[in-house]
Design an enzyme around this catalytic site. Structure first.
Site, PDB file in Angstrom:
ATOM      1  N   GLU A  80      33.094  43.627  21.375  1.00  0.00           N
ATOM      2  CA  GLU A  80      34.151  42.645  21.108  1.00  0.00           C
ATOM      3  C   GLU A  80      35.503  43.178  21.584  1.00  0.00           C
ATOM      4  O   GLU A  80      35.666  44.370  21.852  1.00  0.00           O
ATOM      5  CB  GLU A  80      34.269  42.364  19.602  1.00  0.00           C
ATOM      6  CG  GLU A  80      33.012  41.815  18.961  1.00  0.00           C
ATOM      7  CD  GLU A  80      33.256  41.144  17.618  1.00  0.00           C
ATOM      8  OE1 GLU A  80      34.421  40.775  17.330  1.00  0.00           O
ATOM      9  OE2 GLU A  80      32.282  40.988  16.856  1.00  0.00           O
ATOM     10  N   LYS A  85      28.171  43.575   7.506  1.00  0.00           N
ATOM     11  CA  LYS A  85      29.298  43.821   8.403  1.00  0.00           C
ATOM     12  C   LYS A  85      30.296  44.833   7.845  1.00  0.00           C
ATOM     13  O   LYS A  85      30.993  45.490   8.629  1.00  0.00           O
ATOM     14  CB  LYS A  85      30.051  42.501   8.657  1.00  0.00           C
ATOM     15  CG  LYS A  85      29.225  41.429   9.340  1.00  0.00           C
ATOM     16  CD  LYS A  85      29.055  41.704  10.831  1.00  0.00           C
ATOM     17  CE  LYS A  85      28.420  40.522  11.546  1.00  0.00           C
ATOM     18  NZ  LYS A  85      28.403  40.716  13.013  1.00  0.00           N
ATOM     19  N   GLU A 127      28.095  45.380  18.320  1.00  0.00           N
ATOM     20  CA  GLU A 127      28.565  44.139  18.950  1.00  0.00           C
ATOM     21  C   GLU A 127      29.784  44.467  19.800  1.00  0.00           C
ATOM     22  O   GLU A 127      30.753  45.045  19.298  1.00  0.00           O
ATOM     23  CB  GLU A 127      28.919  43.069  17.912  1.00  0.00           C
ATOM     24  CG  GLU A 127      27.715  42.505  17.172  1.00  0.00           C
ATOM     25  CD  GLU A 127      28.039  41.244  16.353  1.00  0.00           C
ATOM     26  OE1 GLU A 127      27.141  40.392  16.249  1.00  0.00           O
ATOM     27  OE2 GLU A 127      29.145  41.135  15.818  1.00  0.00           O
ATOM     28  N   ASP A 149      37.098  37.988  11.940  1.00  0.00           N
ATOM     29  CA  ASP A 149      36.248  38.095  13.113  1.00  0.00           C
ATOM     30  C   ASP A 149      35.802  36.706  13.533  1.00  0.00           C
ATOM     31  O   ASP A 149      35.298  35.933  12.716  1.00  0.00           O
ATOM     32  CB  ASP A 149      35.033  38.967  12.795  1.00  0.00           C
ATOM     33  CG  ASP A 149      34.343  39.446  14.057  1.00  0.00           C
ATOM     34  OD1 ASP A 149      34.992  39.484  15.114  1.00  0.00           O
ATOM     35  OD2 ASP A 149      33.155  39.793  13.980  1.00  0.00           O
ATOM     36  N   GLU A 151      20.385  40.353  20.808  1.00  0.00           N
ATOM     37  CA  GLU A 151      20.107  39.507  21.972  1.00  0.00           C
ATOM     38  C   GLU A 151      19.195  40.228  22.964  1.00  0.00           C
ATOM     39  O   GLU A 151      18.233  39.653  23.458  1.00  0.00           O
ATOM     40  CB  GLU A 151      21.411  39.158  22.701  1.00  0.00           C
ATOM     41  CG  GLU A 151      22.308  38.195  21.985  1.00  0.00           C
ATOM     42  CD  GLU A 151      23.664  38.116  22.694  1.00  0.00           C
ATOM     43  OE1 GLU A 151      23.752  37.504  23.760  1.00  0.00           O
ATOM     44  OE2 GLU A 151      24.634  38.696  22.175  1.00  0.00           O
ATOM     45  N   ASP A 176      31.748  45.789  16.394  1.00  0.00           N
ATOM     46  CA  ASP A 176      31.499  45.203  15.077  1.00  0.00           C
ATOM     47  C   ASP A 176      30.053  45.499  14.670  1.00  0.00           C
ATOM     48  O   ASP A 176      29.158  44.660  14.782  1.00  0.00           O
ATOM     49  CB  ASP A 176      31.750  43.690  15.156  1.00  0.00           C
ATOM     50  CG  ASP A 176      31.562  43.012  13.814  1.00  0.00           C
ATOM     51  OD1 ASP A 176      31.845  43.644  12.787  1.00  0.00           O
ATOM     52  OD2 ASP A 176      31.126  41.849  13.805  1.00  0.00           O
ATOM     53  N   HIS A 186      26.811  34.519  23.680  1.00  0.00           N
ATOM     54  CA  HIS A 186      26.271  35.200  22.497  1.00  0.00           C
ATOM     55  C   HIS A 186      25.829  34.184  21.450  1.00  0.00           C
ATOM     56  O   HIS A 186      24.715  34.251  20.925  1.00  0.00           O
ATOM     57  CB  HIS A 186      27.325  36.143  21.911  1.00  0.00           C
ATOM     58  CG  HIS A 186      26.980  36.668  20.550  1.00  0.00           C
ATOM     59  ND1 HIS A 186      26.004  37.624  20.345  1.00  0.00           N
ATOM     60  CD2 HIS A 186      27.471  36.362  19.318  1.00  0.00           C
ATOM     61  CE1 HIS A 186      25.921  37.898  19.044  1.00  0.00           C
ATOM     62  NE2 HIS A 186      26.785  37.140  18.400  1.00  0.00           N
ATOM     63  N   ARG A 202      21.296  43.683  10.925  1.00  0.00           N
ATOM     64  CA  ARG A 202      20.701  42.353  11.107  1.00  0.00           C
ATOM     65  C   ARG A 202      19.741  41.955   9.996  1.00  0.00           C
ATOM     66  O   ARG A 202      19.611  40.770   9.677  1.00  0.00           O
ATOM     67  CB  ARG A 202      19.966  42.286  12.447  1.00  0.00           C
ATOM     68  CG  ARG A 202      20.839  42.568  13.650  1.00  0.00           C
ATOM     69  CD  ARG A 202      21.973  41.589  13.787  1.00  0.00           C
ATOM     70  NE  ARG A 202      22.746  41.842  15.005  1.00  0.00           N
ATOM     71  CZ  ARG A 202      23.895  41.237  15.283  1.00  0.00           C
ATOM     72  NH1 ARG A 202      24.432  40.372  14.419  1.00  0.00           N
ATOM     73  NH2 ARG A 202      24.546  41.505  16.385  1.00  0.00           N
ATOM     74  N   THR A 215      33.613  48.945  11.209  1.00  0.00           N
ATOM     75  CA  THR A 215      33.991  48.268  12.445  1.00  0.00           C
ATOM     76  C   THR A 215      34.881  49.250  13.198  1.00  0.00           C
ATOM     77  O   THR A 215      35.861  49.738  12.641  1.00  0.00           O
ATOM     78  CB  THR A 215      34.770  46.966  12.147  1.00  0.00           C
ATOM     79  OG1 THR A 215      33.951  46.110  11.352  1.00  0.00           O
ATOM     80  CG2 THR A 215      35.173  46.259  13.426  1.00  0.00           C
ATOM     81  N   GLN A 242      21.816  41.114   6.941  1.00  0.00           N
ATOM     82  CA  GLN A 242      22.467  39.833   7.228  1.00  0.00           C
ATOM     83  C   GLN A 242      21.523  38.640   7.020  1.00  0.00           C
ATOM     84  O   GLN A 242      21.899  37.637   6.408  1.00  0.00           O
ATOM     85  CB  GLN A 242      22.981  39.847   8.674  1.00  0.00           C
ATOM     86  CG  GLN A 242      23.824  38.651   9.087  1.00  0.00           C
ATOM     87  CD  GLN A 242      24.454  38.828  10.483  1.00  0.00           C
ATOM     88  OE1 GLN A 242      24.291  39.870  11.114  1.00  0.00           O
ATOM     89  NE2 GLN A 242      25.170  37.824  10.942  1.00  0.00           N
TER      90      GLN A 242
END
Lengths: 432, 432
Positions: free
Chosen positions: A212, A264, A210, A136, A375, A244, A143, A248, A268, A251
């Site tokens: 992508e 992660k 996410e 990835d 975000e 994805d 972003h 958070r 996915t 992470q």
């Protein structure tokens, strides 16, 4: 150019016009073993049945390779290489074209039509490829900047390496699943009180998505042998949408110093239909302008290797109500897939057919273009109001996230990806 | 207990005593297709030929599964599960035992002996497993501390999460190769002058090795379903030596914020013989004492799930001269493989048979125990003097690094891993 017209009835708004013909892996009640198909309108052309029914009789070049159309993944078809993908896709276009040269193959062959054309809603979709390795990247400039501002402020938002190379990390191939697979909220170590410095094991409290793109590789490269930026396009099979999923809070605690891991690898999601690079070429574009000149091995010299794909994200709550929470385009990337492959292999990393590269989160400028909730909610500080009156900062159990993507503004000529969806299941209970 | 004695002549210093019987994949001039074997002394027992010669006639439980012994990898054998590995290994021990109960199977069956017992030097070794996903951990406490001191000083050497969880990152499965495969020095972006902030593309100037163990998984686990610390041992197939080659200058530039990438994916070498967990059990031990109490899902409650394996690293220069540059033991780990698996799956990451977990660099205390050159040379500042008078701070082209590992101090009863070697080739020329 007027849209290509098929003798099949295709809704003019369909993602799967005759200009597209994406490849996927289906199973049906009558053919329960997974096998290849192409999407056309709201139907599929079952390639195993089409092959068995002598559908490729007029295409001699594919005949020695027809076994690829009874495989449970597209890997063997992909491995035939881009010239063969082109020939097969163009042949299928002529077979489906209103006044095509081969009406006897399918249009006037009612028994093969009855067997090989199947409603999409009767097909169960599988992962299109056996995914060998998954990487990835982080090529969405807006972003990376927005996330950098959240954690390091605007002066240091982008790390010094960011514009010089497509930053990436190795992902977990085993946790890539096809659209529609439920995603279970992960448990993990989180730090609720930084002052205490003692983590707890807890269901993730900052579950995110996410937006992508993913790109599959169709040509192997040996260990120690880089793929040049010039050759890279011939190594790319096609593109899918990708979500994805990200935890958070897990992470934030785990990622120093070796990067994201359990935050992660719990899932996915990719869309089931692989849109071939050839189908995307009419929508080729440059990506974001890089204000530094990249090193020669990454220099594309004006080549258009991004695609104008209109992307959107919908969030459907347990009320059944859907809200569009993001709209952006796929040109919001600083590095292209050819650049990612050239960088990934410059040190000699070997590739196999079936390797998957993710673009990184694609965000546009402005709030409505932000491709993840981290975000949008500024890491949980700002609520996102949904159309049913609910609010979110991160995902709740029962939420379903659906990414869509489509190229072209012309009715009857769309090249789209369909949907990439996943619904959040509650976390497993933690044994005590 | 006296060493088990075989009717075969086995050197008393051999890593492959009757107490070991590790599994690997060989090919020979007469059987060029890769297939399984076990190592015994300086020979192998070719399991495909042994099976075809009715060698398993006295072991009824394996008979429905004998096809696993003609496969090109050990994955299908591994998938039979630990109880079956135990039964097969113990049966082969009795077949090879001096006064075993089945002399007719091999000892007195001269035609099968002539065919199935082959000198190791006549065997070409292959990767023992098809590696599905590869994860590398960072569980060597002294290594993590030493590297932390180099980059952040002794006060902040270990990150806050370090003792709470086995820190790890996803690696690149495609670049794992078997011992003996040459490793090409990678090219990559490096920053020669931090003041300029412009990287160059260059052959790596800080090429390093890392002394590690690898562990293969033999039991799948589904997405969303954690493997408990209690069940984890049943998921582990066996252990190999591992050299996680590292490009320190590429790593320093690329690794923020997502971790190591091209600095690692140009090659990872493993030893060819998988030493089964059962063979290691007599050498079970606790690892390093963790001075924090881990969360319950990582708590092993005194279980001995580390192994006392004497490890050493030799560097052979182009002069042909070898120097031992590291000696340590595998108990220098803060987390065990069961803990790594429990952590890796706690959020729901799925595992397949053939997944590989690396321990992270194993360093002991003191200079001679440091498991990589980054530590030994203090990132290039202190020269390491070799026995032929040459000096190194990092690896030069033509250097060969060989890791060895062996359990037990008793002649005739060693359980060893053989060698894990790789020789450095010069970097590819950079096209201009």
């Amino acid at each position: 150019m007027a849209p290509l017209k098929s003798w099949l009835e295709i809704d003019s708004g369909s993602h799967f016009s005759l200009h597209n013909l994406p490849f996927g892996i289906i199973s049906t009640t009558s053919t329960p073993k997974p096998h290849p198909a192409v999407a056309i309108g709201d139907q599929v052309l079952d390639l195993q049945i089409f092959t068995e029914g002598n559908g490729f009789a007029a295409l001699s070049t594919i005949q020695p390779h027809q076994a690829v159309f009874s495989r449970p993944t597209l890997n063997d078809f992909a491995a035939l290489g881009r010239p063969m993908h082109r020939v097969v896709r163009e042949y299928l276009q002529t077979v489906l074209l209103e006044d095509g040269p081969f009406p006897g193959v399918l249009k006037e062959n009612t028994s093969l039509r009855d067997n090989a054309l199947i409603a999409q809603k009767e097909c169960h979709m599988h992962l299109p490829m056996h995914i060998t390795d998954y990487t990835d990247f982080y090529a969405g400039l807006h972003h990376a900047y927005n996330v950098g501002v959240l954690f390091r402020g605007p002066q240091n938002a982008l790390q010094p390496n960011y514009k010089h190379l497509p930053v990436g990390y190795h992902g977990r191939a085993s946790s890539v699943v096809v659209s529609g697979t439920p995603i279970r909220r992960p448990n993990g170590q989180i730090l609720t009180d930084p002052a205490v410095k003692e983590p707890i094991l807890s269901p993730c409290r900052k579950l995110d998505m996410e937006l992508e793109l993913g790109c599959f590789v169709c040509k192997p490269s040996a260990m120690g042998e880089p793929v040049s930026i010039k050759d890279a396009p011939e190594h790319l099979f096609g593109v899918v949408l990708m979500n994805d999923w990200s935890a958070r809070d897990i992470q934030a605690w785990e990622y120093v110093p070796l990067g994201p891991f359990n935050s992660k690898n719990f899932g996915t999601t990719i869309s089931p239909w692989v849109v071939l690079i050839d189908a995307l070429e009419p929508f080729a574009s440059t990506g974001l302008q890089n204000d530094i000149k990249p090193l020669a091995y990454l220099d594309e010299r004006e080549r258009k290797s991004h695609y104008t794909i209109d992307l959107s994200v919908e969030l459907t709550t347990d009320s059944g109500n859907s809200s569009t929470i993001c709209k952006t385009t796929a040109t919001n990337l600083l590095f292209s897939f050819p650049q990612m492959l050239a960088h990934h292999t410059v040190g000699g990393c070997p590739f196999n057919v079936g390797d998957l590269m993710g673009s990184g989160t694609i965000s546009g400028e402005g709030k409505s273009g932000k491709g993840c909730l981290l975000e949008q909610s500024e890491n949980g500080k700002v609520s996102i109001r949904l159309s049913d009156g609910q609010e979110r900062v991160f995902l709740q159990d029962g939420d379903e996230v659906t990414i869509t993507g489509v190229c072209g503004g012309e009715e009857g000529a769309y090249v789209g990806f369909g949907k990439c969806s996943g619904k959040i299941l509650p976390a497993m209970e933690i044994a005590t």
